[in-house]
Write an enzyme that holds these catalytic residues in place. Structure first.
Site, PDB file in Angstrom:
ATOM      1  N   TYR A  15     -52.434  75.948 -60.987  1.00 31.88           N
ATOM      2  CA  TYR A  15     -52.982  75.800 -59.631  1.00 31.88           C
ATOM      3  C   TYR A  15     -54.519  75.926 -59.621  1.00 31.88           C
ATOM      4  N   ILE A  16     -55.043  77.045 -60.048  1.00 32.14           N
ATOM      5  CA  ILE A  16     -56.499  77.237 -59.940  1.00 32.14           C
ATOM      6  C   ILE A  16     -57.222  76.480 -61.058  1.00 32.14           C
ATOM      7  N   ASN A  37     -49.402  75.352 -72.003  1.00 29.70           N
ATOM      8  CA  ASN A  37     -48.084  75.087 -72.598  1.00 29.70           C
ATOM      9  C   ASN A  37     -47.045  74.679 -71.555  1.00 29.70           C
ATOM     10  N   PHE A  86     -57.763  80.880 -67.630  1.00 30.56           N
ATOM     11  CA  PHE A  86     -56.851  81.074 -66.491  1.00 30.56           C
ATOM     12  C   PHE A  86     -55.446  81.441 -66.963  1.00 30.56           C
ATOM     13  N   SER A 130     -58.239  89.723 -60.667  1.00 26.07           N
ATOM     14  CA  SER A 130     -57.522  89.682 -59.390  1.00 26.07           C
ATOM     15  C   SER A 130     -57.874  90.894 -58.546  1.00 26.07           C
ATOM     16  N   TYR A 155     -48.249  93.450 -63.777  1.00 30.53           N
ATOM     17  CA  TYR A 155     -49.177  92.315 -63.674  1.00 30.53           C
ATOM     18  C   TYR A 155     -50.604  92.807 -63.399  1.00 30.53           C
ATOM     19  N   LYS A 159     -54.417  92.880 -65.663  1.00 29.97           N
ATOM     20  CA  LYS A 159     -55.770  92.469 -65.246  1.00 29.97           C
ATOM     21  C   LYS A 159     -56.754  93.625 -65.432  1.00 29.97           C
ATOM     22  N   PHE A 184     -59.216  87.033 -54.557  1.00 32.86           N
ATOM     23  CA  PHE A 184     -58.383  87.671 -53.544  1.00 32.86           C
ATOM     24  C   PHE A 184     -57.134  86.800 -53.345  1.00 32.86           C
ATOM     25  N   VAL A 223     -41.493  87.488 -41.757  1.00 30.18           N
ATOM     26  CA  VAL A 223     -42.750  88.243 -41.797  1.00 30.18           C
ATOM     27  C   VAL A 223     -42.380  89.654 -42.233  1.00 30.18           C
ATOM     28  N   ARG A 237     -54.926  90.336 -45.243  1.00 37.45           N
ATOM     29  CA  ARG A 237     -55.354  89.843 -46.558  1.00 37.45           C
ATOM     30  C   ARG A 237     -56.601  88.979 -46.410  1.00 37.45           C
ATOM     31  N   GLY A 303     -44.203  97.609 -52.101  1.00 37.40           N
ATOM     32  CA  GLY A 303     -45.448  97.454 -52.863  1.00 37.40           C
ATOM     33  C   GLY A 303     -46.574  96.774 -52.092  1.00 37.40           C
TER      34      GLY A 303
HETATM   35  P1  NAD Z   1     -50.586  79.078 -62.566  1.00 36.76           P
HETATM   36  O1  NAD Z   1     -49.310  79.681 -63.033  1.00 36.76           O
HETATM   37  O2  NAD Z   1     -50.510  77.957 -61.595  1.00 36.76           O
HETATM   38  O3  NAD Z   1     -51.458  78.596 -63.809  1.00 36.76           O
HETATM   39  C1  NAD Z   1     -51.455  79.263 -65.034  1.00 36.76           C
HETATM   40  C2  NAD Z   1     -51.236  78.220 -66.113  1.00 36.76           C
HETATM   41  O4  NAD Z   1     -51.289  78.852 -67.397  1.00 36.76           O
HETATM   42  C3  NAD Z   1     -49.882  77.531 -66.007  1.00 36.76           C
HETATM   43  O5  NAD Z   1     -50.074  76.124 -65.962  1.00 36.76           O
HETATM   44  C4  NAD Z   1     -49.137  77.960 -67.283  1.00 36.76           C
HETATM   45  O6  NAD Z   1     -48.314  76.930 -67.769  1.00 36.76           O
HETATM   46  C5  NAD Z   1     -50.271  78.315 -68.230  1.00 36.76           C
HETATM   47  N1  NAD Z   1     -49.948  79.355 -69.226  1.00 36.76           N
HETATM   48  C6  NAD Z   1     -49.474  80.608 -68.991  1.00 36.76           C
HETATM   49  N2  NAD Z   1     -49.340  81.281 -70.160  1.00 36.76           N
HETATM   50  C7  NAD Z   1     -49.749  80.424 -71.159  1.00 36.76           C
HETATM   51  C8  NAD Z   1     -49.838  80.535 -72.568  1.00 36.76           C
HETATM   52  N3  NAD Z   1     -49.476  81.643 -73.220  1.00 36.76           N
HETATM   53  N4  NAD Z   1     -50.312  79.470 -73.267  1.00 36.76           N
HETATM   54  C9  NAD Z   1     -50.694  78.329 -72.617  1.00 36.76           C
HETATM   55  N5  NAD Z   1     -50.611  78.174 -71.281  1.00 36.76           N
HETATM   56  C10 NAD Z   1     -50.142  79.211 -70.551  1.00 36.76           C
HETATM   57  O7  NAD Z   1     -51.462  80.275 -61.977  1.00 36.76           O
HETATM   58  P2  NAD Z   1     -52.790  80.214 -61.097  1.00 36.76           P
HETATM   59  O8  NAD Z   1     -52.424  80.575 -59.705  1.00 36.76           O
HETATM   60  O9  NAD Z   1     -53.505  78.958 -61.364  1.00 36.76           O
HETATM   61  O10 NAD Z   1     -53.561  81.451 -61.693  1.00 36.76           O
HETATM   62  C11 NAD Z   1     -54.546  81.284 -62.704  1.00 36.76           C
HETATM   63  C12 NAD Z   1     -55.082  82.641 -63.095  1.00 36.76           C
HETATM   64  O11 NAD Z   1     -55.612  83.290 -61.940  1.00 36.76           O
HETATM   65  C13 NAD Z   1     -54.051  83.610 -63.664  1.00 36.76           C
HETATM   66  O12 NAD Z   1     -54.661  84.361 -64.681  1.00 36.76           O
HETATM   67  C14 NAD Z   1     -53.704  84.496 -62.477  1.00 36.76           C
HETATM   68  O13 NAD Z   1     -53.278  85.769 -62.893  1.00 36.76           O
HETATM   69  C15 NAD Z   1     -55.058  84.583 -61.785  1.00 36.76           C
HETATM   70  N6  NAD Z   1     -54.974  84.893 -60.357  1.00 36.76           N
HETATM   71  C16 NAD Z   1     -54.234  84.091 -59.536  1.00 36.76           C
HETATM   72  C17 NAD Z   1     -54.142  84.380 -58.177  1.00 36.76           C
HETATM   73  C18 NAD Z   1     -53.290  83.544 -57.268  1.00 36.76           C
HETATM   74  O14 NAD Z   1     -52.958  84.038 -56.170  1.00 36.76           O
HETATM   75  N7  NAD Z   1     -52.925  82.324 -57.625  1.00 36.76           N
HETATM   76  C19 NAD Z   1     -54.845  85.480 -57.664  1.00 36.76           C
HETATM   77  C20 NAD Z   1     -55.608  86.265 -58.541  1.00 36.76           C
HETATM   78  C21 NAD Z   1     -55.666  85.948 -59.883  1.00 36.76           C
HETATM   79  C1  WQD Z   2     -49.612  87.844 -48.330  1.00 38.87           C
HETATM   80  C2  WQD Z   2     -49.107  88.545 -47.074  1.00 38.87           C
HETATM   81  C3  WQD Z   2     -46.992  89.649 -47.341  1.00 38.87           C
HETATM   82  C4  WQD Z   2     -44.542  86.102 -47.892  1.00 38.87           C
HETATM   83  C5  WQD Z   2     -50.474  88.395 -54.275  1.00 38.87           C
HETATM   84  C6  WQD Z   2     -50.596  89.260 -55.499  1.00 38.87           C
HETATM   85  C7  WQD Z   2     -52.043  89.514 -55.817  1.00 38.87           C
HETATM   86  C8  WQD Z   2     -52.810  88.215 -55.931  1.00 38.87           C
HETATM   87  C9  WQD Z   2     -52.635  87.404 -54.687  1.00 38.87           C
HETATM   88  C10 WQD Z   2     -52.648  87.461 -58.210  1.00 38.87           C
HETATM   89  C11 WQD Z   2     -48.498  89.914 -47.381  1.00 38.87           C
HETATM   90  C12 WQD Z   2     -46.898  88.539 -46.328  1.00 38.87           C
HETATM   91  C13 WQD Z   2     -45.624  86.942 -47.682  1.00 38.87           C
HETATM   92  C14 WQD Z   2     -43.541  86.004 -46.886  1.00 38.87           C
HETATM   93  C15 WQD Z   2     -44.800  87.558 -45.544  1.00 38.87           C
HETATM   94  N1  WQD Z   2     -52.316  87.397 -56.992  1.00 38.87           N
HETATM   95  N2  WQD Z   2     -45.739  87.660 -46.536  1.00 38.87           N
HETATM   96  N3  WQD Z   2     -43.728  86.754 -45.757  1.00 38.87           N
HETATM   97  O1  WQD Z   2     -49.061  90.031 -51.914  1.00 38.87           O
HETATM   98  O2  WQD Z   2     -51.360  89.715 -50.900  1.00 38.87           O
HETATM   99  O3  WQD Z   2     -51.016  89.097 -53.188  1.00 38.87           O
HETATM  100  O4  WQD Z   2     -51.229  87.206 -54.455  1.00 38.87           O
HETATM  101  O5  WQD Z   2     -53.439  88.153 -58.745  1.00 38.87           O
HETATM  102  O6  WQD Z   2     -52.067  90.200 -57.021  1.00 38.87           O
HETATM  103  O7  WQD Z   2     -49.940  90.486 -55.243  1.00 38.87           O
HETATM  104  O8  WQD Z   2     -49.969  87.703 -51.429  1.00 38.87           O
HETATM  105  O9  WQD Z   2     -49.109  85.656 -50.441  1.00 38.87           O
HETATM  106  O10 WQD Z   2     -47.461  87.281 -51.458  1.00 38.87           O
HETATM  107  O11 WQD Z   2     -48.596  87.888 -49.330  1.00 38.87           O
HETATM  108  O12 WQD Z   2     -44.870  88.216 -44.491  1.00 38.87           O
HETATM  109  O13 WQD Z   2     -42.536  85.308 -47.015  1.00 38.87           O
HETATM  110  O14 WQD Z   2     -48.051  87.761 -46.522  1.00 38.87           O
HETATM  111  O15 WQD Z   2     -46.261  90.771 -46.919  1.00 38.87           O
HETATM  112  O16 WQD Z   2     -48.846  90.747 -46.315  1.00 38.87           O
HETATM  113  P1  WQD Z   2     -50.293  89.244 -51.806  1.00 38.87           P
HETATM  114  P2  WQD Z   2     -48.726  87.056 -50.719  1.00 38.87           P
END
Ligand code: NAD
Ligand code: WQD
Length: 345
Positions: A15-16, A37, A86, A130, A155, A159, A184, A223, A237, A303
């Site tokens: 995604y990112i 992968n 990522f 994160s 998780y 980080k 965030f 919710v 959030r 949590g």
């Molecule tokens: P994502 O799952 O969409 O992307 C991660 C990608 O990494 C995937 O395409 C997966 O196939 C690949 N991958 C995982 N392990 C691998 C490995 N061992 N070798 C090769 N490829 C591998 O996740 P995202 O939402 O794009 O998140 C990217 C990064 O940002 C992650 O480190 C995640 O922890 C961090 N992050 C995400 C969020 C969020 O809410 N999406 C928030 C904070 C931090």
């Molecule tokens: C957002 C709000 C839920 C689903 C997560 C990870 C955090 C970071 C970002 C990676 C919360 C509420 C959700 C639903 C709801 N990721 N909710 N009904 O939990 O803030 O953070 O993603 O690093 O580490 O924990 O994100 O999108 O799950 O929830 O009411 O069906 O929406 O309770 O208040 P969160 P979220």
């Protein structure tokens, strides 16, 4: 062999990572190579990137935990000037039930890619951290200097450990410059609606749940609790557009390449700086889509922190980064992407 300066993006099919590749293509002249992968994505991401940018990206489909395979990428490509890491597993809930999967993948992949960084003398390194590193804290908004609390999940702990690893490696290897970006809640999709979040696992984050409920993939959304001590009783959030997050990586990369960081390990918050409640997020979606969402108020989710949002002033001042998309833009692009997906299915 490629003479153009190259950036390695791990997790480029995700995604990112995919949005950051689009931003790299659109705003820089770097050559981009991905390593993914497909453990939580598919190769179709690269077709979408090509559709938007006209560029075909090379992806090495290898597991970064496999060091021998990983080294092949660095042997085959010279002129690598930076790594954006990522790749990781990211489901908080799954990390509680299967911690070994998370510790193994997230830590081993980081150690391997950092070792390559040292071995092949690639001095600019960006790590996806994160807001979950802050744990459950009362002091709001959170600054980079806010003391981090106890990790609420394996998780989040990966980080916290990841950041410590970067700090120690940078201290011991003065040529290595590392940056941890604390995202965030990244949401939304590319403004074209042609690329967005498409995990292999069932989504459990708020915005994909909202768009899934609106399109009818799920009958009703829940919710999680409405008696929190917040303005409307639901959790707060800091939602931030994924393309703004992507853009911050470009700024962080240039800061590293131009050697402008004060220390060789830096941390930046990436949020919008605004706290938004679950009901406010739903209302924003209803406004831009013209659709009434079918939702019920349910139990609190284990949590969940009551409220968290960022203080972005350090990122603004040092990276020169401010998000350009607002909550309605986030919802509009997420909805556009959901509609696009419904046409593809
Ligand atoms: P994502 O799952 O969409 O992307 C991660 C990608 O990494 C995937 O395409 C997966 O196939 C690949 N991958 C995982 N392990 C691998 C490995 N061992 N070798 C090769 N490829 C591998 O996740 P995202 O939402 O794009 O998140 C990217 C990064 O940002 C992650 O480190 C995640 O922890 C961090 N992050 C995400 C969020 C969020 O809410 N999406 C928030 C904070 C931090
Ligand atoms: C957002 C709000 C839920 C689903 C997560 C990870 C955090 C970071 C970002 C990676 C919360 C509420 C959700 C639903 C709801 N990721 N909710 N009904 O939990 O803030 O953070 O993603 O690093 O580490 O924990 O994100 O999108 O799950 O929830 O009411 O069906 O929406 O309770 O208040 P969160 P979220």
């Amino acid at each position: 062999m490629n003479a153009t300066k190259t950036i390695i993006v791990t997790g480029g099919a995700g995604y990112i990572g995919s949005h950051t590749i689009i931003e790299l293509i659109e705003t820089t002249s770097f050559n981009v190579i991905s390593i993914d992968n497909y453990s939580n994505s598919t190769e179709k991401t690269f077709d979408r990137i090509e559709l938007i940018t006209g560029k075909k990206i090379r992806n090495y489909q290898i597991d970064i935990c496999n060091k021998t395979e990983l080294e092949r990428v660095f042997e085959e490509n010279t002129h690598i000037v930076g790594i954006i890491h990522f790749a990781a597993f990211k489901s908080v809930g799954e990390s509680v039930t299967d911690p070994q999967k998370y510790y193994f993948n997230n830590i081993n992949s980081l150690l391997n890619i950092l070792d390559c960084s040292l071995k092949y003398n690639i001095t600019n390194f960006i790590f996806s951290s994160s807001c979950s590193v802050y744990g459950n804290i009362d002091e709001l908004p959170v600054k980079e200097t806010t003391p981090i609390g106890k990790a609420e999940s394996p998780y989040a702990y990966t980080k916290q450990i990841g950041e410590e690893i970067l700090k120690d490696y940078s201290k011991a290897n003065s040529q290595l410059q590392t940056t941890a970006l604390r995202y965030f809640n990244p949401v939304g999709a590319h403004v074209s609606g042609l690329n967005g979040e498409l995990p292999l696992n069932k989504p459990n984050n708020l915005v994909p749940i909202i768009t899934n409920a609106a399109i009818g993939k799920i009958a009703q959304m829940t919710v999680f609790g409405d008696d929190y001590p917040t303005r409307d009783g639901t959790c707060i959030r800091d939602y931030v557009h994924v393309s703004d997050i992507a853009n911050a990586h470009i700024k962080a990369l240039y800061l590293l390449i131009e050697n402008k960081n004060k220390s060789n390990f830096s941390i930046f918050n990436l949020g919008s700086g605004n706290g938004v409640s679950v009901l406010e997020a739903i209302a924003a979606f209803e406004k831009i889509s013209g659709k009434k969402l079918n939702y019920q108020i349910g139990q609190k989710r284990d949590g969940d922190v009551v409220a968290i949002y960022s203080d972005n002033s350090f990122s603004e001042k040092t990276l020169g980064w401010t998000p350009k998309y607002n909550l309605e833009d986030m919802m509009r692009s997420a909805w556009k992407w959901e509609l696009e997906l419904s046409m593809l299915e």
